[in-house]
Design an enzyme around this catalytic site. Structure first.
Site, PDB file in Angstrom:
ATOM      1  N   GLU A 442       0.779  -1.249   0.000  1.00  0.00           N
ATOM      2  CA  GLU A 442       0.000   0.000   0.000  1.00  0.00           C
ATOM      3  C   GLU A 442       0.815   1.305   0.000  1.00  0.00           C
ATOM      4  OE1 GLU A 442      -3.186  -0.211   2.976  1.00  0.00           O
ATOM      5  OE2 GLU A 442      -3.460  -2.352   2.647  1.00  0.00           O
ATOM      6  N   HIS A 599     -10.894  -8.473   6.827  1.00  0.00           N
ATOM      7  CA  HIS A 599     -10.083  -8.157   8.005  1.00  0.00           C
ATOM      8  C   HIS A 599     -10.852  -7.233   8.943  1.00  0.00           C
ATOM      9  CE1 HIS A 599      -6.961  -6.761  10.646  1.00  0.00           C
ATOM     10  NE2 HIS A 599      -7.173  -5.521  10.254  1.00  0.00           N
ATOM     11  N   CYS A 601     -10.525  -5.363  13.033  1.00  0.00           N
ATOM     12  CA  CYS A 601      -9.611  -5.184  14.148  1.00  0.00           C
ATOM     13  C   CYS A 601     -10.184  -4.241  15.182  1.00  0.00           C
ATOM     14  CB  CYS A 601      -8.282  -4.632  13.646  1.00  0.00           C
ATOM     15  SG  CYS A 601      -8.438  -3.181  12.638  1.00  0.00           S
ATOM     16  N   GLU A 623      -8.274  -9.272  14.901  1.00  0.00           N
ATOM     17  CA  GLU A 623      -7.341  -8.890  15.954  1.00  0.00           C
ATOM     18  C   GLU A 623      -7.566  -9.746  17.198  1.00  0.00           C
ATOM     19  OE1 GLU A 623      -8.602  -5.619  18.161  1.00  0.00           O
ATOM     20  OE2 GLU A 623      -7.006  -5.948  19.598  1.00  0.00           O
ATOM     21  N   HIS A 652       0.306  -2.487  17.130  1.00  0.00           N
ATOM     22  CA  HIS A 652       0.185  -1.129  17.656  1.00  0.00           C
ATOM     23  C   HIS A 652       1.283  -0.803  18.655  1.00  0.00           C
ATOM     24  CE1 HIS A 652      -3.752  -2.300  16.108  1.00  0.00           C
ATOM     25  NE2 HIS A 652      -3.658  -1.116  15.560  1.00  0.00           N
ATOM     26  N   CYS A 684      -3.013  -6.399  12.342  1.00  0.00           N
ATOM     27  CA  CYS A 684      -3.507  -5.322  11.495  1.00  0.00           C
ATOM     28  C   CYS A 684      -2.379  -4.945  10.537  1.00  0.00           C
ATOM     29  CB  CYS A 684      -3.906  -4.139  12.378  1.00  0.00           C
ATOM     30  SG  CYS A 684      -4.832  -2.867  11.514  1.00  0.00           S
TER      31      CYS A 684
HETATM   32  N1  GLN Z   1      -5.253  -3.147   4.767  1.00  0.00           N
HETATM   33  C1  GLN Z   1      -5.156  -2.160   5.776  1.00  0.00           C
HETATM   34  C2  GLN Z   1      -3.715  -2.041   6.237  1.00  0.00           C
HETATM   35  O1  GLN Z   1      -3.039  -3.026   6.231  1.00  0.00           O
HETATM   36  C3  GLN Z   1      -6.011  -2.511   6.967  1.00  0.00           C
HETATM   37  C4  GLN Z   1      -5.907  -1.504   8.072  1.00  0.00           C
HETATM   38  C5  GLN Z   1      -6.917  -1.630   9.162  1.00  0.00           C
HETATM   39  O2  GLN Z   1      -7.564  -2.620   9.308  1.00  0.00           O
HETATM   40  N2  GLN Z   1      -7.086  -0.657   9.978  1.00  0.00           N
HETATM   41  O3  GLN Z   1      -3.261  -0.974   6.636  1.00  0.00           O
HETATM   42 ZN    ZN Z   2      -6.768  -3.738  11.090  1.00  0.00          ZN
END
Ligand code: GLN
Ligand code: ZN
Length: 711
Positions: A442, A599, A601, A623, A652, A684
């Site tokens: 990304e 996904h 979290c 998560e 985190h 995450c």
């Molecule tokens: N695909 C996003 C990333 O990896 C997912 C982020 C998220 O769930 N907050 O940053």
């Molecule tokens: Zn996430």
């Protein structure tokens, strides 16, 4: 003339000074004195903005990270001796768990009260100060903390009540936030609250209690609390106004109502005429009416000033935190001139597509079992595959490249070339470490929501509209103002397609789901919410079809905010889940050959596993590292047939999880979830981490997998 009040003004500063200052402290660039004085300066600015526009406001709203933690410290549940120790609690190896604050995208640190004895006010740094100090109320504090059993709740609350009583006795007036009053409460809760406030208010201090985000179901009892003022949300609490107006007036004549008419959670301007009509009604009922915001203003950016790229039409319907304060002033002056009804831009094609949706459009052509067989034959993955969640470290280079492109300092070709270099590096690293399913990282995305908003019609991004999501982490919500369609080109396919040319392993396409886009943006209110969701879902579906054309075999549709938008009250669950689940299933209703990952979290998912189970993905990653794997138990109780990856590493925190830590989590999970359904991944995305920690952690993760497999 009506009085005005405001609270919860964003602490972030006009140019994210809050973030910069605290992060400089973390990097040892400034010392503690600088930190404290900078934060005081910011607080001073907030107070100035208040004073310019409203009659009064609370003090003590600043925090070095999070107010729930501060409250826990104030009450003596934690006792950090230094600022470093304070930040350890926020983001160190043994940091407090973090979760969403009600149905918003603010996340708070969850105090764990199980092991600590209260020792109030030990830490003078966390004493409350000012003229009208802001406090999180004891009920909300306890309700949102963990480690206190149901049986002990009452006892704790009573103990807290005495501590609060002592704390507030030094002040003439206090502002107490009790948003938990809008939760589904039973008779016992209400009795406990009553006892609690009987204790707290047994002194000369004026106590004003604020509720928000929803309506209070037990208004009859609320108004009987011995407090001076009560704050009600007349925007997101859909029944509050109707209920209060039909109440027995005798009980209300000695109370002040803080009437929350100015939306603290959305950007649309307030209808001053409407407010003043009802303010007039209320003034016949209550001893005093003070008009205020509904919900704290920190859910909004600081100011609209400088957002000059919005269309003139849109601009004149918007209002951010500072403008909301001005609106309060307009209400005071009965200035109705700035408001007119908003109607968003139409797009006939989308409207028609929505009108033609049939039940089948929300159901995939093959069921999960059949899909598993088909996808296994296509993908050939090893047992316990490893993957990551999408993003890789957003290094300075990555950000500078994007910035230079936005500012026109480099042309599109140069920009793309550099993005491709980042992607190629990321693929190399993952190949080297031995990951099974790769991501492109990304590097082209500033933010997982904003990236899409900038590529769809009907949405507008801001230039400087930052808000805090937790600690110092900020993001810029966009505004969904019209019918949503994808711009002509695919939004994300190019980068993933390129990544896939570099490896034989599958690369996941990466999308943000409709619910999350809506949760983290401001949503138009002139059409029903489900229509907005289906419009976005159709755009995502088109995108997945384009991935399929490009030969991508797996697509992840992130819904981290799926839990967040769940209404606070159970009675509204049905209507929410209906459109939320349908929007997800509409967006992923593409070829059954494509493996869909989902996904989620940062939330307590235990309560909604049944609803998650209705989302038509093939693999879900959830998560669980901070909450110690409680979610695993929840999945034990449903007949979960699909694949699941539980986050084994808390991204985190900068701490590198050891192989052994991860093996322990895996062993526990594998007792419940069959091996052939299990994936290994972090909690995450890794965008906030550095490469060094990321590589080490990924290596440990791959090693942990090997140990489990006995290799
Ligand atoms: N695909 C996003 C990333 O990896 C997912 C982020 C998220 O769930 N907050 O940053
Ligand atoms: Zn996430």
């Amino acid at each position: 003339m009506v009085k005005t009040y405001a609270y919860g003004f964003p602490r972030i500063g006009k140019n994210r000074e809050y973030k910069k200052v605290i992060e400089s402290f973390w990097k040892n660039k400034i010392d503690e004195n600088d930190l404290v004085s900078e934060l005081q300066h910011l607080e001073g600015e907030m107070e100035n903005t208040y004073s310019k526009n409203v009659d009064s406001h609370p003090s003590n709203e600043m925090t070095m990270y999070d107010k729930m933690l501060d409250t826990a410290i104030m009450l003596g549940f934690y006792d950090p001796q230094t600022t470093e120790e304070y930040y350890e609690l926020c983001r160190g190896k043994n940091a407090l768990e973090m979760t969403k604050w009600f149905n918003t995208n603010y996340h708070y640190l969850v105090p764990d009260l199980s092991t600590i004895e209260t020792n109030p006010y030990k830490n003078p740094k966390f004493k409350i100060t000012g003229e009208n100090p802001h406090l999180i109320g004891p009920f909300t504090f306890l309700k949102l903390s963990k480690g206190v059993s149901k049986e002990l709740f009452g006892l704790y609350l009573t103990n807290l009540a005495y501590i609060y009583k002592e704390i507030i006795s030094e002040f003439d007036t206090v502002h107490i936030d009790e948003p938990a009053f809008v939760m589904d409460l039973d008779y016992l809760d209400i009795t406990l609250i009553k006892n609690c406030y009987d204790i707290i208010c047994d002194n000369d201090t004026k106590v004003n209690v604020f509720t928000y985000y929803e309506d209070v179901d037990w208004l009859d009892n609320l108004v009987k609390l011995p407090v001076d003022g009560i704050g009600l949300d007349f925007v997101n609490g859909r029944n509050n106004l109707k209920n209060i107006i039909s109440m027995d007036r005798d009980s209300l004549s000695d109370k002040t109502i803080f009437a929350g008419f100015v939306d603290g959670t959305n950007v649309w301007r307030t209808d001053v005429k409407y407010v003043n009509t009802y303010t007039y009604h209320l003034s016949n009922i209550f001893g005093e009416v003070v008009v205020t915001n509904a919900g704290p203003l920190y859910h909004l950016p600081v100011t609209l000033k400088g957002e000059s790229h919005f269309s003139h039409f849109l601009f004149k319907h918007l209002s951010f935190a500072t403008e909301k304060l001005q609106e309060l002033n307009d209400i005071k002056n009965d200035d109705t001139s700035k408001y007119s009804k908003y109607v968003g831009e139409w797009n006939n094609l989308v409207v028609e597509r929505l009108d033609n949706l049939k039940d089948d459009d929300f159901v995939k052509s093959l069921n999960v079992t059949e899909r598993r067989k088909l996808q296994d034959s296509i993908l050939n993955l090893p047992e316990l595959p490893t993957t990551t969640i999408g993003s890789f470290p957003q290094t300075k280079e990555v950000r500078v490249n994007r910035l230079h492109h936005t500012k026109g300092k480099i042309d599109s070709n140069t920009y793309t070339k550099v993005v491709n270099e980042f992607i190629a590096d990321a693929i190399d690293i993952q190949e080297d470490i031995g990951m099974d399913v790769l991501v492109h990282g990304e590097p082209e995305r500033s933010d997982m929501v904003e990236h899409f908003c900038q590529r769809m019609h009907g949405m507008a991004s801001t230039t400087n509209g930052w808000i805090i999501s937790y600690g110092t982490r900020c993001y810029r919500p966009s505004i969904i103002h019209g019918d949503v369609t994808r711009s002509e080109k695919p939004m994300t396919v190019k980068e993933i397609e390129y990544a896939q040319t570099l490896t034989d392993k599958p690369v996941k396409g990466m999308l943000t789901g409709a619910v999350t886009i809506m949760a983290w943006d401001y949503v138009r209110k002139d059409i029903p919410v489900e229509k907005v969701a289906y419009q976005i879902a159709l755009a995502l579906q088109d995108e997945i079809r384009d991935y399929e054309k490009a030969g991508i075999k797996m697509v992840q549709v992130d819904e981290p905010a799926f839990r967040e938008l769940v209404p606070i009250k159970k009675r509204y669950y049905g209507e929410y889940f209906d459109w939320a689940i349908k929007s997800y299933n509409l967006s992923v209703n593409t070829s059954p050959r494509t493996q869909i990952h989902c996904h989620m979290c940062y939330s307590e998912f235990n309560e909604i596993v049944n609803e998650i189970n209705q989302l038509d993905f093939d693999v879900v990653s959830i998560e669980c590292s901070r909450s110690g794997g409680e979610i695993i138990e929840a999945f034990e109780n449903i007949d979960f047939k699909r694949q699941i990856g539980l986050g084994v590493w808390d991204i985190h925190s900068p701490a590198i999880p050891s192989k052994d830590d991860m093996v322990a989590i895996l062993k526990r999970a594998l007792k419940v979830i069959p091996r052939k359904q299990f994936w290994i991944n972090p909690d995450c995305g890794l965008k906030t981490r550095g490469w060094d920690e990321t590589k080490k952690s990924m290596k440990n993760m791959v090693e942990a997998r090997k140990e489990i497999l006995g290799e």
